[in-house]
Scaffold this active site. Structure first.
Site, PDB file in Angstrom:
ATOM      1  N   ARG A 235       0.861  -1.183   0.000  1.00 27.20           N
ATOM      2  CA  ARG A 235       0.000   0.000   0.000  1.00 27.20           C
ATOM      3  C   ARG A 235       0.896   1.231   0.000  1.00 27.20           C
ATOM      4  O   ARG A 235       1.897   1.284   0.712  1.00 27.20           O
ATOM      5  CB  ARG A 235      -0.922   0.015   1.231  1.00 27.20           C
ATOM      6  N   GLU A 264      -3.065   7.856  -6.081  1.00 32.03           N
ATOM      7  CA  GLU A 264      -3.020   7.133  -7.352  1.00 32.03           C
ATOM      8  C   GLU A 264      -3.961   7.787  -8.353  1.00 32.03           C
ATOM      9  O   GLU A 264      -5.161   7.891  -8.079  1.00 32.03           O
ATOM     10  CB  GLU A 264      -3.374   5.655  -7.131  1.00 32.03           C
ATOM     11  N   HIS A 282      -0.188   0.160 -10.264  1.00 32.73           N
ATOM     12  CA  HIS A 282      -0.921  -0.732  -9.357  1.00 32.73           C
ATOM     13  C   HIS A 282      -1.430  -1.971 -10.104  1.00 32.73           C
ATOM     14  O   HIS A 282      -2.633  -2.244 -10.148  1.00 32.73           O
ATOM     15  CB  HIS A 282      -2.079   0.015  -8.697  1.00 32.73           C
TER      16      HIS A 282
END
Length: 308
Positions: A235, A264, A282
């Site tokens: 994370r 993000e 990601h």
């Protein structure tokens, strides 16, 4: 009116799991559902499947009068108000085993990409700027020490792959004893600092909790070896991003490979400009195999929850 239970798939997911649900229930699929919209429609549904973007907040749960289960096709549950769901008796499930191979493989993709400067080399060849191979001299993984912070499902798979690369492995996890790590060929150390002191490569596999937020910051990066390469596929908020950027710019560490960020997409221009970092959007779980497993497992959880 149909007597079938209704399932909302709140964002784009693999068809295999959706087909499994449609054999039994009425299923509505949305490309993406914002929190306000979800709160306004969730009262019609008996089950909810989510993946990456859907936020299941207190207002959503308050409107979910029929909802029996929230099933997340993935591992993290930070977008679900777990405390409130537990308070009202709403079942929340995830699929932590479905993507572990894909994430573990990406860790090594990032380690190799940073070590061998693959992204920069690719850009250089495409630019047709010359043929200066010396600028891309890298380092081998063999003989180096990998430090794993968080020795859960993914950490164990990363360790197995590291041993195949002839690396030594140390691990830190307060919930795994030395014998448990030794079974996987890993030497347990007692603190994150012990990992930092030993490791040439450091990879993070912890959930985002109050205790892990900012786990890696200025002091930790300053302590690392100057040849250290830091990998984060867990994370983004586990890392103090400005501190990492400062360490990379100052040469306090050799490089980094990141799949997750504080925001993000990442919003630090300095990070995007660095040559000693490899950045991914990601994609740790973004393999066909993992996506299918996640969706099918989440569908099976919904079927089990609604079967009575």
């Amino acid at each position: 009116m149909s007597s079938k239970k209704r399932v909302l798939v709140a964002e784009t997911l693999e068809q295999a799991g959706i087909d499994l649900l449609r054999e039994r229930f009425e299923v509505d699929v949305r490309e993406r559902t914002d929190e306000q919209t979800l709160a306004s429609i969730i009262g019609d549904y008996d089950a909810l499947m989510i993946k990456t973007y859907t936020r299941v907040s207190k207002p959503v749960i308050d409107n979910a009068k029929k909802l029996r289960i929230v099933a997340r096709a993935g591992s993290g549950l930070d977008k679900v108000d777990l405390a409130y769901a537990k308070e009202v008796g709403l079942t929340v499930r995830n699929t932590p085993q479905a993507n572990v191979v894909s994430v573990a493989e990406l860790v090594f993709g990032l380690m190799l990409a940073v070590s061998r400067k693959l992204a920069a080399a690719d850009r250089y060849v495409r630019s047709q700027a010359g043929w200066d191979r010396d600028r891309f001299t890298g380092v081998e993984l063999a003989g180096k020490t990998l430090g794993i912070v968080g020795f859960g499902n993914i950490g164990k798979l990363v360790a197995r792959r590291a041993l195949a690369f002839d690396m030594q492995v140390v691990g830190y996890d307060p919930f795994v004893d030395a014998a448990g790590m030794a079974e996987h060929g890993v030497r347990k150390v007692e603190t994150v600092d012990d990992v930092i002191d030993a490791a040439d490569y450091i990879t993070v596999h912890v959930p985002l909790l109050d205790s892990t937020r900012g786990l890696f910051s200025t002091a930790q990066f300053a302590r690392m070896k100057r040849n250290a390469i830091f990998i984060n596929t867990a994370r983004g908020e586990v890392v103090d991003e400005p501190a990492l950027i400062a360490a990379l710019k100052a040469g306090e560490i050799a490089g980094a490979g990141l799949d997750v960020y504080e925001a993000e997409p990442p919003n630090h221009p300095e990070l995007l400009a660095l040559d000693n970092v490899v950045l991914c959007p990601h994609i740790g779980a973004a393999t066909r195999e993992a996506l299918n497993r996640m969706t099918v497992q989440a569908a099976e959880m919904i079927i089990d929850a609604l079967k009575d």
